[in-house]
Design a protein around this motif. Structure first.
Motif, PDB file in Angstrom:
ATOM      1  N   GLU A 177    -112.667  17.587 -27.609  1.00  0.00           N
ATOM      2  CA  GLU A 177    -111.752  17.450 -28.746  1.00  0.00           C
ATOM      3  C   GLU A 177    -112.163  17.824 -30.064  1.00  0.00           C
ATOM      4  O   GLU A 177    -111.493  18.447 -30.851  1.00  0.00           O
ATOM      5  N   ASP A 178    -113.395  17.342 -30.307  1.00  0.00           N
ATOM      6  CA  ASP A 178    -114.059  17.601 -31.950  1.00  0.00           C
ATOM      7  C   ASP A 178    -114.237  19.015 -32.024  1.00  0.00           C
ATOM      8  O   ASP A 178    -114.304  19.595 -33.100  1.00  0.00           O
ATOM      9  N   THR A 179    -114.310  20.002 -30.962  1.00  0.00           N
ATOM     10  CA  THR A 179    -114.594  21.272 -31.053  1.00  0.00           C
ATOM     11  C   THR A 179    -113.183  21.988 -31.239  1.00  0.00           C
ATOM     12  O   THR A 179    -112.822  22.653 -32.218  1.00  0.00           O
ATOM     13  N   ILE A 183    -118.762  22.694 -43.697  1.00  0.00           N
ATOM     14  CA  ILE A 183    -117.776  21.221 -43.683  1.00  0.00           C
ATOM     15  C   ILE A 183    -117.868  20.751 -42.109  1.00  0.00           C
ATOM     16  O   ILE A 183    -117.860  19.724 -41.987  1.00  0.00           O
ATOM     17  N   ALA A 184    -117.339  21.525 -41.302  1.00  0.00           N
ATOM     18  CA  ALA A 184    -117.171  21.386 -39.926  1.00  0.00           C
ATOM     19  C   ALA A 184    -118.372  20.758 -39.349  1.00  0.00           C
ATOM     20  O   ALA A 184    -118.322  19.848 -38.318  1.00  0.00           O
ATOM     21  N   VAL A 185    -119.650  21.550 -39.375  1.00  0.00           N
ATOM     22  CA  VAL A 185    -120.705  21.327 -38.760  1.00  0.00           C
ATOM     23  C   VAL A 185    -121.157  19.707 -39.404  1.00  0.00           C
ATOM     24  O   VAL A 185    -121.663  18.844 -38.766  1.00  0.00           O
ATOM     25  N   MET A 186    -121.109  19.558 -40.728  1.00  0.00           N
ATOM     26  CA  MET A 186    -121.524  18.284 -41.201  1.00  0.00           C
ATOM     27  C   MET A 186    -120.833  17.267 -40.573  1.00  0.00           C
ATOM     28  O   MET A 186    -121.034  16.110 -40.320  1.00  0.00           O
ATOM     29  N   LEU A 187    -119.417  17.351 -40.809  1.00  0.00           N
ATOM     30  CA  LEU A 187    -118.476  16.346 -40.023  1.00  0.00           C
ATOM     31  C   LEU A 187    -118.546  15.980 -38.628  1.00  0.00           C
ATOM     32  O   LEU A 187    -118.372  14.625 -38.381  1.00  0.00           O
ATOM     33  N   SER A 188    -119.040  16.984 -37.910  1.00  0.00           N
ATOM     34  CA  SER A 188    -119.189  16.591 -36.457  1.00  0.00           C
ATOM     35  C   SER A 188    -120.493  15.808 -36.505  1.00  0.00           C
ATOM     36  O   SER A 188    -120.426  15.004 -35.360  1.00  0.00           O
ATOM     37  N   PHE A 189    -121.215  15.851 -37.414  1.00  0.00           N
ATOM     38  CA  PHE A 189    -122.438  14.833 -37.035  1.00  0.00           C
ATOM     39  C   PHE A 189    -122.205  13.439 -37.879  1.00  0.00           C
ATOM     40  O   PHE A 189    -122.689  12.474 -37.417  1.00  0.00           O
ATOM     41  N   SER A 209    -125.048  13.398 -32.235  1.00  0.00           N
ATOM     42  CA  SER A 209    -125.208  14.788 -32.402  1.00  0.00           C
ATOM     43  C   SER A 209    -124.262  15.584 -31.555  1.00  0.00           C
ATOM     44  O   SER A 209    -123.688  16.479 -31.904  1.00  0.00           O
ATOM     45  N   CYS A 210    -123.901  14.882 -30.433  1.00  0.00           N
ATOM     46  CA  CYS A 210    -122.794  15.683 -29.747  1.00  0.00           C
ATOM     47  C   CYS A 210    -122.088  14.714 -28.616  1.00  0.00           C
ATOM     48  O   CYS A 210    -122.159  14.286 -27.681  1.00  0.00           O
TER      49      CYS A 210
END
Length: 317
Positions: free
Chosen positions: A266-268, A92-98, A260-261
């Motif tokens: 903050e987001d990490t 979920i964290a990876v999906m929401l990061s994008f 992508s980045c």
């Protein structure tokens, strides 16, 4: 710093705040209202059956819907309300990061001139593909995630009058927060522009921007997006497109990279209390950004060369 420099920076900051505020205020207001209607629960129920594709339970649709309609913090609040494995939380964290804050950040991208289909394909495509790959290749993370922070209690709001007032307050706060970041940023950029520091900075960043297939004048856009986020970085991007001659191609490539980045620190860091490995999360984002941007730039350049050859052939025949 001269008064003229300050005045020009302030003017640019106010103009950018107005441009982005016209997106942030209504979207925030409407989405908050939708939380108190059957609409968001209906959307969550609709996508729940597809969660197994990503290795997630049906209830994982809750943080995904909240994160995409609102922001990462709303998505995290949704995660904290559920008991999930480390693997599920990481996916979920990876999906929401994008793909978080999809409505506002898509509106910002359109203001820059990036096409709607590009925004949706890149953001949702990265979220879906990354989740499927992680689910297939990672067999670990089956232990229950231990959350290191207490979820905030939902506000007790009753009656549509109170709900509308709260939505107006939160939407207004979103614009004020934007102004507090964007206006000083634009003043600093104007000072750097007048002192010719941006020229020096662009030369320092030249190898990076060229390696990604963009011109040197895109460097400030990339740095702003990487450090303070896509929506706020877009303020710099809008100004760059208008004043620095950043082409639509470079603006699109920069946006693809930042999708992508962006806001990498903050987001990490905000995912650390969720008990997941954040270094792989960071590496996935930065690697995806570099590879995807370089690939799109290569394909774009090849198509341009082919068009030029075709045009030259038609002119000679």
């Amino acid at each position: 710093m001269t008064k003229q420099t300050f005045a020009e920076g302030l003017k640019a900051g106010l103009q950018t705040t107005w441009t982005l505020g016209k997106i942030i205020f209504p979207v925030t207001f409407v989405v908050i209202l939708l939380q108190y209607t059957p609409v968001l629960p209906w959307i969550t129920k609709l996508i729940a059956p597809f969660m197994s594709l990503f290795g997630l339970s049906g209830e994982a649709a809750v943080p995904l819907v909240l994160g995409n309609f609102l922001n990462l913090y709303a998505g995290i609040a949704g995660i904290l309300s559920l008991e999930m494995t480390v693997k599920e939380v990481f996916i979920i964290a990876v999906m929401l990061s994008f793909s978080h804050n999809l409505l506002i950040e898509t509106g910002v991208a359109l203001k820059v001139g990036v096409k709607l289909w590009v925004v949706l394909v890149v953001r949702l495509g990265l979220a879906f593909v990354s989740a499927i790959i992680i689910n297939l290749v990672w067999s670990g993370g089956q232990e229950i995630a231990q959350y290191g922070m207490v979820p905030q209690q939902q506000e007790n709001v009753s009656g549509w009058g109170s709900i509308i007032l709260m939505a107006l307050e939160k939407a207004a706060f979103g614009v004020i927060q934007l102004a507090l970041i964007v206006i000083p940023l634009m003043i600093v950029i104007q000072i750097m522009r007048d002192l010719k520091w941006l020229d020096v900075f662009s030369r320092w960043m030249a190898p990076v921007t060229r390696g990604l297939g963009m011109k040197e004048n895109t460097s400030m856009t990339l740095v702003a997006g990487l450090t303070i986020g896509l929506a706020y970085g877009a303020g710099v991007m809008i100004k760059a497109v208008q004043e620095d001659g950043v082409s639509k191609k470079d603006a699109t490539l920069a946006f693809i990279f930042l999708v992508s980045c962006h806001a990498v620190v903050e987001d990490t860091l905000i995912f650390i209390p969720l008990g997941i490995p954040v270094l792989p999360l960071f590496l996935i984002r930065i690697t995806t950004a570099v590879v995807l941007t370089m690939a799109v730039a290569y394909i774009w350049k090849r198509n341009e060369v082919q068009k030029e050859r075709k045009l030259g052939y038609e002119q000679t025949h």
